[in-house]
Motif scaffolding. Structure first.
Motif, mmCIF file in Angstrom:
data_model
loop_
_atom_site.group_PDB
_atom_site.id
_atom_site.type_symbol
_atom_site.label_atom_id
_atom_site.label_comp_id
_atom_site.label_asym_id
_atom_site.label_seq_id
_atom_site.Cartn_x
_atom_site.Cartn_y
_atom_site.Cartn_z
ATOM 1 N N ALA A 65 -3.609 -8.785 45.867
ATOM 2 C CA ALA A 65 -4.639 -8.396 44.904
ATOM 3 C C ALA A 65 -4.538 -6.910 44.558
ATOM 4 C CB ALA A 65 -6.029 -8.704 45.467
ATOM 5 N N ALA A 66 -5.043 -6.550 43.397
ATOM 6 C CA ALA A 66 -5.188 -5.149 43.015
ATOM 7 C C ALA A 66 -6.521 -4.671 43.567
ATOM 8 C CB ALA A 66 -5.151 -5.001 41.497
ATOM 9 N N VAL A 67 -6.484 -3.746 44.494
ATOM 10 C CA VAL A 67 -7.712 -3.323 45.171
ATOM 11 C C VAL A 67 -7.640 -1.849 45.494
ATOM 12 C CG1 VAL A 67 -6.731 -4.070 47.381
ATOM 13 C CG2 VAL A 67 -9.180 -3.722 47.201
ATOM 14 N N THR A 68 -8.771 -1.177 45.381
ATOM 15 C CA THR A 68 -8.849 0.234 45.741
ATOM 16 C C THR A 68 -10.128 0.479 46.516
ATOM 17 O OG1 THR A 68 -8.694 2.502 44.916
ATOM 18 C CG2 THR A 68 -10.049 0.988 43.646
ATOM 19 N N LEU A 69 -10.084 1.472 47.395
ATOM 20 C CA LEU A 69 -11.249 1.868 48.195
ATOM 21 C C LEU A 69 -11.578 3.321 47.886
ATOM 22 C CD1 LEU A 69 -13.355 1.563 50.452
ATOM 23 C CD2 LEU A 69 -11.534 1.990 52.126
ATOM 24 N N ILE A 70 -12.805 3.567 47.450
ATOM 25 C CA ILE A 70 -13.237 4.905 47.059
ATOM 26 C C ILE A 70 -14.246 5.426 48.067
ATOM 27 C CG2 ILE A 70 -14.395 6.275 45.271
ATOM 28 C CD1 ILE A 70 -13.541 4.052 43.282
ATOM 29 N N LEU A 118 -13.760 -1.103 45.832
ATOM 30 C CA LEU A 118 -14.633 -0.982 46.998
ATOM 31 C C LEU A 118 -15.144 0.455 47.074
ATOM 32 C CD1 LEU A 118 -12.295 -2.796 49.560
ATOM 33 C CD2 LEU A 118 -13.748 -3.817 47.801
ATOM 34 N N VAL A 119 -16.438 0.621 47.260
ATOM 35 C CA VAL A 119 -17.051 1.957 47.285
ATOM 36 C C VAL A 119 -17.797 2.133 48.601
ATOM 37 C CG1 VAL A 119 -18.616 3.573 46.143
ATOM 38 C CG2 VAL A 119 -17.296 1.933 44.775
ATOM 39 N N ASP A 120 -17.454 3.210 49.304
ATOM 40 C CA ASP A 120 -18.071 3.501 50.596
ATOM 41 C C ASP A 120 -18.780 4.845 50.539
ATOM 42 O OD1 ASP A 120 -18.724 3.107 53.255
ATOM 43 O OD2 ASP A 120 -16.822 3.845 54.024
ATOM 44 N N GLU A 121 -19.722 5.047 51.451
ATOM 45 C CA GLU A 121 -20.392 6.347 51.668
ATOM 46 C C GLU A 121 -21.243 6.801 50.482
ATOM 47 O OE1 GLU A 121 -20.393 7.339 54.556
ATOM 48 O OE2 GLU A 121 -18.441 7.454 55.528
ATOM 49 N N LEU A 122 -21.700 5.867 49.660
ATOM 50 C CA LEU A 122 -22.498 6.266 48.498
ATOM 51 C C LEU A 122 -23.821 6.883 48.912
ATOM 52 C CD1 LEU A 122 -22.510 6.230 45.383
ATOM 53 C CD2 LEU A 122 -23.698 4.037 45.508
ATOM 54 N N LEU A 164 -22.748 7.337 39.405
ATOM 55 C CA LEU A 164 -21.720 6.363 39.746
ATOM 56 C C LEU A 164 -22.221 4.944 39.497
ATOM 57 C CD1 LEU A 164 -19.236 6.502 42.663
ATOM 58 C CD2 LEU A 164 -20.444 4.375 42.209
ATOM 59 N N LEU A 165 -23.435 4.658 39.927
ATOM 60 C CA LEU A 165 -23.998 3.322 39.695
ATOM 61 C C LEU A 165 -24.152 3.030 38.206
ATOM 62 C CD1 LEU A 165 -26.684 3.197 42.533
ATOM 63 C CD2 LEU A 165 -24.564 1.881 42.409
ATOM 64 N N GLU A 166 -24.535 4.028 37.437
ATOM 65 C CA GLU A 166 -24.644 3.845 35.985
ATOM 66 C C GLU A 166 -23.274 3.555 35.378
ATOM 67 O OE1 GLU A 166 -27.208 3.557 34.181
ATOM 68 O OE2 GLU A 166 -28.887 4.479 35.234
ATOM 69 N N ALA A 170 -13.220 9.702 38.992
ATOM 70 C CA ALA A 170 -12.871 9.327 40.363
ATOM 71 C C ALA A 170 -12.528 7.840 40.449
ATOM 72 C CB ALA A 170 -14.025 9.654 41.297
ATOM 73 N N ILE A 171 -13.305 7.008 39.778
ATOM 74 C CA ILE A 171 -13.039 5.563 39.792
ATOM 75 C C ILE A 171 -11.717 5.262 39.100
ATOM 76 C CG2 ILE A 171 -13.847 3.311 38.998
ATOM 77 C CD1 ILE A 171 -16.713 4.374 39.237
ATOM 78 N N MET A 172 -11.509 5.855 37.922
ATOM 79 C CA MET A 172 -10.289 5.599 37.173
ATOM 80 C C MET A 172 -9.054 6.048 37.943
ATOM 81 S SD MET A 172 -11.110 3.979 34.503
ATOM 82 C CE MET A 172 -9.516 4.044 33.704
#
Length: 496
Positions: free
Chosen positions: A69-74, A226-230, A241-243, A88-90
């Motif tokens: 899968a194409a997956v990233t962790l931010i 995947l987003v951590d530490e928000l 970020l949520l927006e 940052a997401i891009m």
């Protein structure tokens, strides 16, 4: 081939939970695509600090990479030095997609996404309003001056004009200002419409990329972000970020799994919108579902905390046949500790261990019981067990003492029988160390029960290791367990 490091050290069986969550997402996206609805989804993994959210997401990433899968962790906290979460997401998605952009056409499609995303990043920064205002002032400044005062106005008669005339507040200048306001509003509206068109283009192009990387496969696999530490970020950054997720990435073929301590994030958002703001309700609008970890068993949780703490096991003393994990489980169960209490007490134990500088182990049964008493504010019982002045002559510490040790005695002419000791018996044996010197304890008659025998071994070892079995008769050595309370009270003051 999967990552062999995925789910190593999975003390809380989080892999099973990850499998269930991914299976749910797979099924939900399949349902949505079957109905012709955009296959996007946002899941909030809601869990308190220290419950393994980072471990969970990082191993999901490894798992998904292994599945192709194409997956990233931010790490959102690591990116909140910027005011632009979109970039940052891009950036993270760009890195995750590179192995999947195998054709020239697909690479060009992704470049189109980056181009439209770049335009959005520029136009949606928090400084855009002030920049637009500055631009309009720059464009219309000369026109406003000339319309107000006139290009050929008599500068020499300027002093004779009233303040109202100087400011251009006459009827003619009002007409000019209205005209300029209309023009500025038209340009702002056009800018807004361009943003709308850019968002539609961006989402469409991103969806096409997700579709293209699945071409030729039997089952659709989304792009996972995947987003951590928000919850650790600045509230304004977390909101932005949520927006971005809601307005830009609510796109066919994109799934977000966002791990937060949602209660903590909710409180931090109130710092922006006010104490009476319904932040819980506000956050719910960003997530399709919230997932909470199952509550682990005491055995699982103690094993997890012990592993996470990295306390050297040889620094924890336990009776033969009992591991530190099993010893801790028994103490916590007999004490009646909740999992939250267990976590906080374990943090104190780790601090205790960090500071411990003697060449003998910490007696885990005694140290952990003292920590539990102190943490639960049972101060008089804590003082009694640690040898400090108290009005108690004896204390009943455990709710339900359980059998801890067993010895089989007898044989030959004597019938064999089992002698047991409970956790309460062990504390009673330890209590002799409060006021009696090591020498006196060694010279006492050997106790008949297993707990007393174990503590006698501890005393003999301490006398040999710390004192070389020698002493001055007028200064007999006492056990270092009398210092435990000092370490515990300092650990409380150093609590996270």
């Amino acid at each position: 081939m999967g990552d062999v490091t995925a789910w190593v050290g999975d003390k809380l069986n989080r892999k099973a939970e990850a499998d269930d969550l991914l299976q749910f997402l797979h099924g939900r996206l399949k349902e949505r695509r079957g109905r012709g609805v955009g296959a996007s989804y946002v899941v909030n993994v809601d869990s308190g600090w220290g419950q393994g959210k980072t471990y969970f997401l990082s191993n999901i990433r490894k798992d998904l990479v292994g599945r192709g899968a194409a997956v990233t962790l931010i790490d959102a906290w690591a990116t909140d030095f910027s005011d632009d979460p979109l970039t940052a997401i891009m950036s993270a998605v760009d890195a995750a997609l590179k192995p999947h952009l195998k054709s020239k056409k697909l690479k060009e499609a992704w470049r189109d996404v980056l181009k439209s995303g770049g335009s959005l990043a520029i136009s949606l920064t928090k400084h855009v309003s002030s920049k637009l205002a500055s631009r309009y002032v720059g464009e219309f400044g000369d026109e406003l001056f000339d319309a107000t005062f006139g290009e050929d106005s008599d500068k020499s008669s300027d002093d004779k004009k009233s303040d109202e005339d100087k400011l251009g507040l006459g009827g003619a200048s009002e007409e000019v200002i209205d005209k300029l306001a209309d023009s500025a509003l038209s340009r702002l509206i056009e800018t807004f419409r361009k943003q709308e068109r850019s968002i539609v283009t961006f989402k469409s192009q991103l969806s096409k990329v997700a579709e293209a990387i699945n071409k030729g496969t039997d089952d659709f696999t989304p792009i996972y972000i995947l987003v951590d530490e928000l919850d650790r970020c600045r509230p304004t950054y977390a909101i932005r970020l949520l927006e971005s997720v809601k307005h830009l990435f609510n796109t066919d073929g994109v799934v977000f799994i966002i791990a937060t301590d949602t209660e903590q994030l909710s409180e931090s958002i109130k710092a922006v919108y006010g104490a009476n703001f319904e932040s819980d309700r506000y956050l719910r609008r960003f997530f399709d579902r919230t997932y909470r970890f199952r509550e682990p068993s005491l055995e699982e949780f103690v094993g997890y905390l012990l592993d996470r703490s990295s306390i050297p096991l040889d620094r924890l003393g336990c009776p033969r046949g009992l591991s530190p994990q099993k010893m801790a489980e028994i103490i916590f169960r007999d004490f009646g500790s909740s999992l939250r209490d267990v976590e906080q007490c374990f943090d104190m134990l780790q601090t205790f261990s960090t500071m411990w500088n003697h060449k003998i182990p910490i007696e885990l049964g005694l140290a952990l019981t003292l920590i539990c008493l102190y943490h639960s504010n049972r101060i008089e019982e804590y003082k009694w067990l640690s040898g400090q002045p108290t009005s108690l002559a004896m204390a009943s510490v455990f709710k339900r003492p359980s059998v801890l040790l067993r010895n089989i005695v007898g044989g030959y002419n004597e019938p064999r029988r089992e002698i047991t000791s409970s956790t309460a018996d062990l504390l009673s044996a330890y209590s002799d160390l409060r006021t009696t010197s090591l020498i006196q304890l060694v010279e006492k008659q050997s106790p008949g029960h297993p707990a007393g025998q174990y503590v006698r071994e501890v005393i003999a070892n301490e006398l040999a290791v710390l004192h070389g079995n020698s002493y001055q008769s007028d200064k007999p050595p006492y056990s270092v367990v009398r210092e435990y309370h000092r370490y515990i009270e300092l650990a409380e003051r150093l609590a996270e």
